[in-house]
Structure formats: C-alpha cells, structure tokens
Scaffold this motif. Structure first.
Motif, short mmCIF file in Angstrom:
data_model
loop_
_atom_site.label_atom_id
_atom_site.label_comp_id
_atom_site.label_asym_id
_atom_site.label_seq_id
_atom_site.Cartn_x
_atom_site.Cartn_y
_atom_site.Cartn_z
N SER A 60 0.83 16.10 -2.22
CA SER A 60 2.19 16.62 -1.91
C SER A 60 2.96 16.95 -3.19
O SER A 60 4.05 17.52 -3.13
N PHE A 96 8.89 7.33 5.24
CA PHE A 96 7.54 6.88 4.85
C PHE A 96 6.58 7.39 5.92
O PHE A 96 6.82 7.16 7.12
N VAL A 134 5.59 12.95 -1.38
CA VAL A 134 5.73 12.31 -0.06
C VAL A 134 5.29 10.85 -0.17
O VAL A 134 4.21 10.56 -0.71
N TYR A 135 6.15 9.94 0.29
CA TYR A 135 5.82 8.51 0.26
C TYR A 135 5.01 8.15 1.50
O TYR A 135 5.41 8.49 2.63
N THR A 136 3.87 7.47 1.26
CA THR A 136 3.06 7.00 2.41
C THR A 136 3.01 5.47 2.37
O THR A 136 3.26 4.86 1.33
N CYS A 137 2.72 4.90 3.53
CA CYS A 137 2.49 3.45 3.61
C CYS A 137 1.52 3.20 4.75
O CYS A 137 1.11 4.15 5.44
N THR A 138 1.12 1.95 4.93
CA THR A 138 0.28 1.62 6.08
C THR A 138 1.04 0.59 6.93
O THR A 138 2.07 0.06 6.48
N THR A 174 0.86 -1.21 0.00
CA THR A 174 0.00 0.00 0.00
C THR A 174 0.89 1.24 0.00
O THR A 174 0.47 2.31 0.44
N ILE A 175 2.13 1.05 -0.45
CA ILE A 175 3.03 2.22 -0.49
C ILE A 175 2.65 3.09 -1.69
O ILE A 175 2.42 2.56 -2.78
N SER A 176 2.53 4.39 -1.47
CA SER A 176 2.17 5.25 -2.61
C SER A 176 2.71 6.66 -2.37
O SER A 176 3.22 6.96 -1.30
N ILE A 177 2.57 7.48 -3.39
CA ILE A 177 3.00 8.89 -3.29
C ILE A 177 1.75 9.72 -3.06
O ILE A 177 0.76 9.58 -3.76
N LEU A 190 -3.64 13.26 6.14
CA LEU A 190 -2.32 13.76 5.72
C LEU A 190 -2.43 14.51 4.40
O LEU A 190 -3.03 14.02 3.45
#
Lengths: 32, 171, 315
Positions: free
Chosen positions: B14, C289, C265-269, B7-10, C226
């Motif tokens: 941003s 992350f 910006v890189y997001t993850c769970t 579930t990694i995403s940009i 976010l």
C-alpha cells in the motif's frame, strides 16, 4: 485582521480570537 | 511486552512507491500517465491587514469610496487623526428572530493606515463592538473584553472580505 | 489469567468512560488551534484547493447570507459530485460552476441522505459528544457556541473520532489493560465486507463507498490477499487531477494519485489487543485497521467507529 494573498480568485482572511482560555485562529475563505 | 505479541503492521503493497512500481510492472494502461498529488504544503503566508504602495491620501480616498459603495457610515475624522476611520456598518442578514429579541446589527470597525517604510503602507482593520440600530445601548459596554469569552469573528471577517473585494475591484 | 485479563479490561473500559464523562469537548482543543471555514458562496472546485492546500479533508461551512453555520464539507460531498457527473456527463459546465451552497441540490438529485450533522456545545461532556457523533454518519461533530452579544452561532471547532481516540490514547493509561484479543470482542466488521480488485473501475468503488456509507474499500487479489485500500478521501485527488471524467480508470490507477507522504494501510489480526491498537493510534495517523489472517487474506475491518463504540457501549 490577517490576510493572505488572493489566489485562484479566493480571498482568505483570519483573526485570532480568544475562546474562553484558548486561542482560535478563525480562518475564512470566500470567493473574490 | 506490547511490541512482542503485536501483529499490527503497515501493508507494504500500500506504500505509494511500491504500489506505483507494481502498477507499472503490470502494465496498466493509464499507469504511466497518472502522477501523484503533490501535497504542496504551501504554508499560507499571512499579512497583517492589507498592504498598499499608493499615496496615503489616495489609499484613504479609496477606502472611503469603498465604504460608501458598501453602504457603511463613518464618524467625521478629527483634524489631528486623518488616518483613522471609525466605521459603523449595518450587518444585514436574514434575521429569523426567534423570540424577536433585539440582536445588535450595527458592527463597528476601526480602519487605520500605518506607514511601514517609505512608500509602503498597511491598512489595518479592527473589530470595535456592536451597536443596535434601534438605539438600545448594547451590553458590550457592560461586558469587559476580558470577560467576553465567546465571540464570533465570522461577521467581522465577512464584512472585511466585502471591503477588500470592493477595494480590489475598484483599484 | 484469562479471568484476570477479562476483569482488568472491564475495569479499564469503565475507567475510560469515567474519564470521557469528566472531560468536555473544550478540553480536547489545543491551547491554540486553527479553524478553517469556507463561505458557502465558494466554488466547489476552489474549496477542493483549500482542503488540499491546508492538508485537511473537511471544513465547516459558513452562510454569510444568514450569518449561520451551514454544515460540514466532507469527502462525501465530493463523492456525490462525482456520482452526479457520472450520471450526467453533459453537465460538466454545471459541475465546474457549482458552489458549495449547491451541494444540497446534488444530494437531492442523486437521492442520497444528507449527512445528518449533529452538533454539540463545547462545554458538554466528551462522552455525550461521542454518543452524538456515533449517531451521525460524518464521523465528526462540530462544536457550536453562541456569540455572547449577538447570539449568533460560533463554530468553535470540529471534533473527529480520530482526535477523540488520540486524546484517550494520550491521556488514559488504562488503555494498557485492554489485553483481550479483538477477535473476542465482537467489534470487527467481518460479515459482508465490501471489497474490490485493482482492475475494478474506480466509479464502482466510489459507488460502493456511497451506497454502503463506508469510508474505505479493501482491495484484494484473486486469492483474497489484501493489496491496498481505496479510501473516501482518495476521491479528492481524483477530482483535483480533473481525471474524474475518465471514470473508466481502474482503482489501481486512481490510487497512483496518492501523494508520496501517504503512510500506508495499517493491518492487524484478530489476536491483536486494543492496548496495542490504541498505542498505534497514539503514535501514528491511523484511521482504520484492516484485519487479515496469517496468510494476509482479508478477514475484516476495524474502524475507529468500531473502537469508539466498544469503549462507549461495549462490555
């Protein structure tokens, strides 16, 4: 010795030096 | 299978373009005045040595004057090679001599004038080893260039910046 | 299956540690590389041009008076200058003429701890360099050797957490076996995560960065969703634009200084695995992350320091 043109009163000189088996381009920025 | 369960995403909000559009839409007062930093990838243009269009003898004269002003010394040039200067320069730094070991403090440098084409000259600077002002033969003579594996260019770069500044200021 | 995943992860971490012990910092260096160093006599504002011009955020300093390495210039130094200026708006002249060798005085005046820049010899094991780097707040470690003849210091290069994790991601296939959800590893910073809103004055965000020794502040909306992140390196753009004297600026407006090539910006769970995290580090220039829940609400931060700490000391 490598030099780059003087910009913003800052001088930039460099030389490529072998460090052991690798090559480092050591770059120094100094005020004019 | 990696991509499936990741579930990694940009984060879309941003991205600079989307952020800017959102800020303008929400009417932030300074939003219209602030422009993005131009990450000018101005590649540093490198030159070999420093270039000069002056007459060769003038260039040599300027270099000798600059070296004299900076307290450097040089070997008397041989008749057949007027365009090479063998410099010896005391590298004056606060030496906190730990076990009062003798650190070589005279840097040798070869400064040579080359002609690129008519009226276009190049001054080249080359590191040429260390000597000690207290006369000890430095180990440089024993360590051949190939074996020399840890050399710090910074003292050499520092002295060349002083010489180039002297030349720039004088000219 | 969980048992199998657990055991595989444990073995993979041990194998990566063995790898880090078998390599030296010298091995991480490319065959040919550039090292930009600045003379401490340079003006701070000129040093900013040099960083931005070369697209770098830090550089070693060289004191030509003592012919010695004089520490690292990092975004923390620029944050200190902004904070100093904010409390001394009449000192514009001093800030404008400030040289790099004056940064220590600024640290002392505003009362911040100097960045304890540890250093290490390039031929020491990479594992040792990582441990030393974790002890220092600068998230990078200079590799220092001695000139054979003059015994003067040589700054060989500077290793960062990013470079080391990328080196691991590129060279250790074992990262594929790190399949446990990161929420189970206890490596996410979840408690008391500092955050702000788009309307927060940028000086408040900068003070949060400085007083908490962190490199990023997530930005959330009224519901905690976010929206963006304010990073320490964004301060460089603020100063470059000379808009640090307009510190009433909001964080949202200050972020408009970001150049268009910012990757986002890189997001993850917390269900993500370190195998895919390391995959992203291998492929992209990602420096942290931000952990969100299914509704996109901020729940935590996973920094490169957290990941490296787990690999070195976790399990």
């Amino acid at each position: 010795l490598a030099t780059s043109s003087i910009k913003h009163n800052t001088l930039c000189v460099a030389s490529i030096v072998r460090y052991k088996q690798k090559y480092a381009t050591q770059i120094l920025y100094a005020p004019l | 299978s990696k991509e499936e369960d990741s579930t990694i995403s940009i984060l879309p909000t941003s991205l600079p373009q989307i952020h800017r559009a959102n800020m303008l839409a929400q009417g932030f007062p300074a939003a219209s005045k602030i422009s993005p930093l131009v990450n000018k990838k101005s590649k540093t243009r490198w030159h070999f040595g420093i270039r000069s269009h002056s007459y060769p003898l003038d260039v040599m004269g300027e270099i000798y004057i600059a070296l004299k002003n900076l307290g450097a010394e040089w070997a008397k040039p041989s008749e057949e090679d007027l365009w090479t200067i063998r410099v010896r320069w005391k590298y004056d730094v606060e030496q906190n001599r730990t076990n009062n070991e003798k650190i070589p403090d005279l840097m040798k440098m070869v400064i040579q004038l080359f002609q690129i084409e008519t009226n276009n000259y190049l001054v080249d600077f080359k590191f040429d080893g260390w000597e000690s002002s207290y006369g000890e033969a430095t180990r440089h003579s024993t360590i051949s260039d190939d074996e020399m594996s840890t050399f710090s260019a910074y003292p050499f770069l520092h002295l060349t910046t002083k010489l180039i500044m002297e030349l720039a200021v004088n000219s | 299956t969980n048992e199998k995943i657990f055991v595989e992860q444990k073995l993979a971490v041990e194998s990566i540690r063995t790898f880090l012990n078998s390599k030296t910092s010298y091995d991480v260096l490319p065959v040919s590389y550039r090292l930009i160093v600045m003379d401490t006599a340079l003006l701070v504002k000129k040093s900013l041009n040099v960083l931005l011009q070369n697209n770098i955020v830090s550089a070693p300093l060289w004191d030509s008076q003592t012919s010695k390495f004089a520490g690292l210039l990092t975004s923390s130094d620029f944050i200190n200058v902004i904070q100093y200026y904010f409390s001394n708006p009449d000192k514009f002249e001093l800030v404008d003429k400030l040289q790099l060798n004056g940064l220590k005085d600024i640290e002392r005046i505003i009362g911040v701890e100097p960045l304890d820049t540890a250093s290490i010899h390039p031929s020491r094991p990479l594992f040792e360099a990582c441990l030393k780097m974790m002890g220092s707040r600068s998230r990078r470690i200079p590799l220092i050797d001695q000139d054979e003849e003059t015994h003067r210091e040589i700054v060989v290069s500077v290793l960062t957490q990013y470079r080391i994790l990328k080196f691991v991601a590129l060279n250790c296939r074992e990262t594929n076996f790190l399949k446990r959800p990161i929420g189970e590893l206890g490596i996410i910073t979840e408690n008391d995560v500092k955050r702000c809103q788009m309307t927060t004055p940028v000086i408040d965000a900068i003070q949060l960065l400085s007083s908490n020794g962190i490199a990023s502040i997530p930005i959330v909306d009224d519901n905690g969703v976010l929206l963006n992140v304010y990073e320490a390196i964004d301060v460089l753009g603020l100063i470059k634009g000379g808009i640090y004297n307009d510190l009433s600026l909001s964080v949202g407006e200050a972020l408009m200084r970001r150049s268009d090539d910012f990757e986002g910006v890189y997001t993850c769970t917390k269900n993500d695995k370190l195998s895919t995290i390391m995959d992203n580090i291998r492929k992209a220039r990602v420096h942290r992350f931000i952990v969100v829940d299914d509704a996109g609400k901020l729940t935590g931060v996973l920094s490169l320091d957290d990941i490296l700490r787990y690999i070195l000391l976790g399990e």
